[in-house]
Design an enzyme around this catalytic site. Structure first.
Site, PDB file in Angstrom:
ATOM      1  CB  CYS A  16      -1.138   0.061   1.513  1.00 23.79           C
ATOM      2  SG  CYS A  16      -0.046   0.260   3.193  1.00 23.79           S
ATOM      3  CG  HIS A  64      -4.401   0.347   4.759  1.00 17.39           C
ATOM      4  ND1 HIS A  64      -3.702  -0.280   3.905  1.00 17.39           N
ATOM      5  CD2 HIS A  64      -5.554   0.610   4.055  1.00 17.39           C
ATOM      6  CE1 HIS A  64      -4.861  -0.588   3.033  1.00 17.39           C
ATOM      7  NE2 HIS A  64      -5.735   0.510   3.103  1.00 17.39           N
ATOM      8  CG  ASP A  79      -8.161   1.114   0.447  1.00 13.91           C
ATOM      9  OD1 ASP A  79      -7.345   0.922   0.626  1.00 13.91           O
ATOM     10  OD2 ASP A  79      -9.279   0.751   2.252  1.00 13.91           O
TER      11      ASP A  79
END
Length: 182
Positions: A16, A64, A79
């Site tokens: 990520c 994250h 996201d």
């Protein structure tokens, strides 16, 4: 307004920080902010994450990274890893992705480091060493080169006691800033 779609951008599962680093360099996201999510503990729970398999099943992330994307009408959370839309209004994202803090022990409550996208691009150093074990990769790396082949400061960005980069917020503080109920 047509919202950006995840399939139009570079993506590799479990990376990520790199996915968002590349996204920050797209002109449409230049004025965005990066949000690094972590807790004081080694992990925190999130809902609606595709790696969990089911939207209602909590996934334990060590950290994250997502993008706060302001538009004329509202702020979206971008996201790659969510079951929700790639660009979800911030209120919807928070209400559907995070467990109520009253259900969590304090050390597992997520905190949110926010910094301008241009700063994130400038300061992030990742040699992917956090994804290696003595026996190999935890998850195979993306096909593109590492952001920084011989340096890594990802631990500083995910350590919520380190205040060197950006500003750290609670969910309640972000709810006040972005005017949503949490």
């Amino acid at each position: 307004m047509n919202l950006p779609q995840r399939e139009h951008y570079a993506y590799h599962a479990r990376y990520c920080e790199e996915n968002i680093w590349w996204l920050c360099q797209q002109p449409e996201f230049a004025d965005s902010q990066v949000m690094v999510i972590a807790a004081l503990a080694e992990y925190f729970p999130m809902l609606c994450q595709r790696a969990a398999g089911l939207p209602e099943q909590p996934l334990l992330w060590d950290y994250h990274v997502v993008l706060l994307w302001p538009t004329q009408n509202q702020t979206y959370l971008v996201d790659f890893d969510t079951f929700l839309a790639f660009c979800t209004p911030i209120a919807d994202y928070f209400q559907r992705s995070f467990l109520a803090e009253t259900r969590l022990k304090p050390q597992f409550i997520p905190l949110f480091r926010v910094l301008p996208a241009r700063d994130y691009v400038r300061v992030l150093r990742s040699d992917r060493s956090h994804m290696k074990t003595p026996t190999g990769w935890l998850t195979p790396p993306p096909p593109w080169p590492a952001i920084s082949p011989h340096d890594n400061n990802l631990h500083q960005l995910t350590d919520m006691t380190d205040h060197h980069y950006g500003r750290i917020y609670t969910a309640s503080e972000l709810a006040q800033i972005y005017a949503f109920m949490y």
